[in-house]
Design a protein around this motif. Structure first.
Motif, PDB file in Angstrom:
ATOM      1  N   ARG A 198     -19.927 -52.049  60.624  1.00 34.20           N
ATOM      2  CA  ARG A 198     -19.016 -51.080  60.584  1.00 34.20           C
ATOM      3  C   ARG A 198     -19.550 -49.805  61.339  1.00 34.20           C
ATOM      4  N   ASP A 199     -20.800 -49.764  61.434  1.00 32.94           N
ATOM      5  CA  ASP A 199     -21.561 -48.542  62.001  1.00 32.94           C
ATOM      6  C   ASP A 199     -22.375 -48.837  63.208  1.00 32.94           C
ATOM      7  N   PRO A 200     -21.619 -48.071  64.411  1.00 33.02           N
ATOM      8  CA  PRO A 200     -22.092 -48.590  65.836  1.00 33.02           C
ATOM      9  C   PRO A 200     -23.740 -48.483  65.845  1.00 33.02           C
ATOM     10  N   SER A 201     -24.326 -47.579  64.882  1.00 35.05           N
ATOM     11  CA  SER A 201     -25.877 -47.572  65.093  1.00 35.05           C
ATOM     12  C   SER A 201     -26.708 -49.022  64.604  1.00 35.05           C
ATOM     13  N   LEU A 202     -25.698 -49.889  64.079  1.00 32.48           N
ATOM     14  CA  LEU A 202     -26.386 -51.172  63.637  1.00 32.48           C
ATOM     15  C   LEU A 202     -25.881 -52.172  64.882  1.00 32.48           C
ATOM     16  N   ARG A 203     -25.505 -52.018  65.938  1.00 31.27           N
ATOM     17  CA  ARG A 203     -25.228 -52.972  66.999  1.00 31.27           C
ATOM     18  C   ARG A 203     -26.230 -53.480  67.564  1.00 31.27           C
ATOM     19  N   ARG A 204     -27.333 -53.169  67.484  1.00 33.44           N
ATOM     20  CA  ARG A 204     -28.568 -53.871  68.050  1.00 33.44           C
ATOM     21  C   ARG A 204     -28.839 -55.294  67.586  1.00 33.44           C
ATOM     22  N   PRO A 205     -28.827 -56.312  68.325  1.00 28.70           N
ATOM     23  CA  PRO A 205     -28.871 -57.603  67.855  1.00 28.70           C
ATOM     24  C   PRO A 205     -30.493 -57.930  67.784  1.00 28.70           C
ATOM     25  N   SER A 206     -30.883 -58.990  66.964  1.00 30.82           N
ATOM     26  CA  SER A 206     -31.973 -59.408  66.463  1.00 30.82           C
ATOM     27  C   SER A 206     -32.223 -60.942  66.612  1.00 30.82           C
ATOM     28  N   LEU A 207     -33.224 -61.531  66.342  1.00 26.91           N
ATOM     29  CA  LEU A 207     -33.396 -62.930  66.297  1.00 26.91           C
ATOM     30  C   LEU A 207     -32.369 -63.614  65.066  1.00 26.91           C
ATOM     31  N   VAL A 208     -32.273 -62.726  64.089  1.00 28.70           N
ATOM     32  CA  VAL A 208     -31.596 -62.958  62.862  1.00 28.70           C
ATOM     33  C   VAL A 208     -30.039 -62.697  62.857  1.00 28.70           C
ATOM     34  N   VAL A 209     -29.803 -61.591  63.320  1.00 27.53           N
ATOM     35  CA  VAL A 209     -28.239 -61.235  63.355  1.00 27.53           C
ATOM     36  C   VAL A 209     -27.828 -60.908  64.758  1.00 27.53           C
ATOM     37  N   LYS A 210     -26.510 -61.247  65.100  1.00 24.46           N
ATOM     38  CA  LYS A 210     -25.785 -60.956  66.232  1.00 24.46           C
ATOM     39  C   LYS A 210     -24.726 -60.116  65.802  1.00 24.46           C
ATOM     40  N   PRO A 211     -24.788 -58.716  65.770  1.00 24.89           N
ATOM     41  CA  PRO A 211     -23.796 -57.876  65.276  1.00 24.89           C
ATOM     42  C   PRO A 211     -22.513 -57.807  65.990  1.00 24.89           C
ATOM     43  N   ARG A 212     -21.358 -57.721  65.486  1.00 23.77           N
ATOM     44  CA  ARG A 212     -20.276 -57.284  66.444  1.00 23.77           C
ATOM     45  C   ARG A 212     -19.527 -56.101  65.551  1.00 23.77           C
ATOM     46  N   VAL A 213     -19.597 -54.935  66.408  1.00 20.72           N
ATOM     47  CA  VAL A 213     -19.101 -53.518  65.826  1.00 20.72           C
ATOM     48  C   VAL A 213     -17.545 -53.576  65.781  1.00 20.72           C
ATOM     49  N   TRP A 214     -17.351 -53.245  64.622  1.00 23.54           N
ATOM     50  CA  TRP A 214     -15.633 -53.110  64.288  1.00 23.54           C
ATOM     51  C   TRP A 214     -15.432 -51.996  63.451  1.00 23.54           C
ATOM     52  N   THR A 215     -14.996 -50.850  64.167  1.00 24.00           N
ATOM     53  CA  THR A 215     -14.639 -49.499  63.648  1.00 24.00           C
ATOM     54  C   THR A 215     -13.487 -49.368  63.127  1.00 24.00           C
ATOM     55  N   GLY A 216     -12.363 -50.046  63.654  1.00 21.17           N
ATOM     56  CA  GLY A 216     -10.959 -49.898  62.902  1.00 21.17           C
ATOM     57  C   GLY A 216     -10.768 -50.510  61.931  1.00 21.17           C
ATOM     58  N   ASP A 217      -9.656 -50.544  61.492  1.00 23.25           N
ATOM     59  CA  ASP A 217      -9.044 -51.395  60.301  1.00 23.25           C
ATOM     60  C   ASP A 217      -9.173 -52.713  60.469  1.00 23.25           C
ATOM     61  N   LEU A 218      -9.952 -53.470  59.189  1.00 27.20           N
ATOM     62  CA  LEU A 218      -9.684 -54.844  59.356  1.00 27.20           C
ATOM     63  C   LEU A 218      -8.401 -55.485  58.988  1.00 27.20           C
ATOM     64  N   PRO A 219      -8.083 -56.510  59.452  1.00 27.79           N
ATOM     65  CA  PRO A 219      -6.638 -57.252  59.136  1.00 27.79           C
ATOM     66  C   PRO A 219      -6.877 -57.552  57.614  1.00 27.79           C
ATOM     67  N   ALA A 220      -5.552 -57.438  57.069  1.00 30.42           N
ATOM     68  CA  ALA A 220      -5.475 -57.807  55.574  1.00 30.42           C
ATOM     69  C   ALA A 220      -6.061 -59.150  55.393  1.00 30.42           C
ATOM     70  N   GLY A 221      -6.529 -59.445  54.257  1.00 32.00           N
ATOM     71  CA  GLY A 221      -7.430 -60.817  54.075  1.00 32.00           C
ATOM     72  C   GLY A 221      -8.268 -61.311  54.996  1.00 32.00           C
ATOM     73  N   ALA A 222      -8.979 -60.336  55.700  1.00 30.06           N
ATOM     74  CA  ALA A 222     -10.138 -60.883  56.534  1.00 30.06           C
ATOM     75  C   ALA A 222     -11.343 -61.455  56.219  1.00 30.06           C
ATOM     76  N   PHE A 223     -11.632 -60.936  54.714  1.00 34.59           N
ATOM     77  CA  PHE A 223     -13.004 -61.555  54.239  1.00 34.59           C
ATOM     78  C   PHE A 223     -12.767 -61.691  52.837  1.00 34.59           C
ATOM     79  N   TYR A 224     -13.673 -62.725  52.205  1.00 29.87           N
ATOM     80  CA  TYR A 224     -13.702 -62.807  50.850  1.00 29.87           C
ATOM     81  C   TYR A 224     -15.295 -63.112  50.402  1.00 29.87           C
ATOM     82  N   ASP A 225     -15.391 -62.776  49.233  1.00 33.78           N
ATOM     83  CA  ASP A 225     -16.657 -62.789  48.637  1.00 33.78           C
ATOM     84  C   ASP A 225     -17.161 -64.312  48.204  1.00 33.78           C
ATOM     85  N   ASP A 226     -18.413 -64.663  48.471  1.00 34.67           N
ATOM     86  CA  ASP A 226     -18.751 -65.861  47.762  1.00 34.67           C
ATOM     87  C   ASP A 226     -19.935 -65.190  46.694  1.00 34.67           C
ATOM     88  N   GLU A 227     -19.703 -65.166  45.414  1.00 38.39           N
ATOM     89  CA  GLU A 227     -20.455 -64.591  44.564  1.00 38.39           C
ATOM     90  C   GLU A 227     -21.742 -65.579  44.192  1.00 38.39           C
TER      91      GLU A 227
END
Length: 363
Positions: free
Chosen positions: A63-92
């Motif tokens: 959600r933070d554009p400052s975190l857009r820098r990719p690494s060997l572990v993470v390929k980030p995708r910046v999303w600053t707007g509202d997320l669609p309803a039901g877009a994610f769920y948690d795996d506790e």
């Protein structure tokens, strides 16, 4: 950063059986360098995180554009707007958040062709999944089965008639075709929304295996997209036997793989797919014979089709001619462009389903 996994990473996670996830601890916090180093250290090896989340880098929404820098572990995708309803769920159990089935496919839209998106949707709406454990994970799954601790969450690994484990798993659908289409309304106007909607509109319904999904696409897609454009049908259609038919079959109901309802010009037709894993053997042959007789008693014509008849183009053409004759359906002559699209479609459909979305293929 919070791990909101999406795209191929979420797709691999959705494919991973609960039996496998139960073998893992909480996922390290990759918001810190120590967490990323831990993931990188734990990734390789027989029971590393690749078995749950697929290959590196991990695709994640930030959600933070400052975190857009990719690494060997993470390929980030910046999303600053509202997320669609039901877009994610948690795996506790794993301590992660990953995309819902519909949002997972949407976040893969830029990486997949329309055909591949439809394939992914068929898997998520179907009562099956593709996941091939490596040798060490399979040993632990076998142990769970022997101690009666298997089939967490309704997932069950399909085995051959010789008892050998396969990459096919049975489970309940993760999403319905109606929910796929409903999700499209929430992403209207976004990039790739039209591509997502085109794919979702092509899904005919709940299938019970990849072979049924392939046949559904081959029969239903229009010729300009490489398919045959057959009339509408139902996938995995429930049929209640009449009293006599139930006596013949030894059951009260069955499910037709591909079902064409009766019209004034043709009887109801059930097209049955036969794959090696679940249809080989004398016992299964007797079940199929009883089932066919029961359906024919009810006036439902049964047509059997094998994997070999689908993969061989000449045999598939002969099958389509036969089916079209029974349906009183006139097949369209194909232009050179249609034939090229047909070949492209078949190449995608009969490639490795295991690696769909960039997943791992374990041998």
């Amino acid at each position: 950063m919070h791990e909101w996994f999406c795209g191929p990473t979420a797709f691999h996670c959705l494919r991973t059986p609960p039996q496998v996830k139960s073998l893992y601890p909480l996922f390290p916090d990759i918001g810190f360098p120590a967490g990323r180093r831990q993931v990188k250290h734990d990734y390789d090896g027989s029971t590393g995180w690749a078995n749950v989340l697929g290959p590196l880098p991990l695709h994640a929404i930030v959600r933070d554009p400052s975190l857009r820098r990719p690494s060997l572990v993470v390929k980030p995708r910046v999303w600053t707007g509202d997320l669609p309803a039901g877009a994610f769920y948690d795996d506790e159990d794993l301590g992660i958040t990953y995309a819902s089935p519909a949002f997972t496919v949407f976040t893969m839209a830029s990486q997949l062709s329309i055909t591949q998106m439809i394939m992914a949707m068929y898997e998520l709406t179907g009562s099956w999944s593709i996941y091939r454990p490596n040798r060490e994970i399979q040993i632990q799954i076998d142990h769970m089965e022997n101690t009666r601790l298997a089939w967490v969450g309704g997932w069950q690994q399909v085995r051959t008639t010789r008892g050998l484990a396969t990459s096919l798993w049975k489970r309940g659908p993760l999403i319905t075709t109606h929910e796929l289409l409903a999700f499209a309304r929430g992403i209207s106007g976004m990039r790739n929304a039209q591509k997502y909607l085109r794919a979702a509109a092509r899904v005919q319904g709940n299938t019970a295996s990849p072979l049924e999904a392939r046949l559904s696409m081959l029969l239903s897609l229009p010729p300009r997209e490489g398919g045959e454009g057959f009339p509408p049908f139902f996938a995995n259609y429930r049929i209640a036997y009449s009293h006599t038919a139930a006596t013949l079959a030894g059951k009260h109901t069955c499910y037709a793989d591909i079902f064409f309802p009766a019209t004034e010009t043709h009887p109801a037709i059930d097209v049955e797919c036969h794959g090696h894993s679940v249809h080989d053997g004398d016992a299964q042959g007797g079940v199929d014979a009883n089932r066919s007789l029961a359906l024919q008693h009810m006036g439902i014509e049964v047509i059997h089709v094998t994997h070999e008849q689908l993969t061989d183009i000449d045999r598939f053409e002969a099958f389509c001619d036969h089916l079209a004759a029974r349906l009183r359906f006139k097949r369209r002559s194909k232009t050179e462009a249609m034939l090229n699209r047909r070949d492209t479609l078949r190449s995608e459909l009969f490639g490795s389903w295991e690696t769909l979305g960039g997943g791992l293929a374990v041998t």
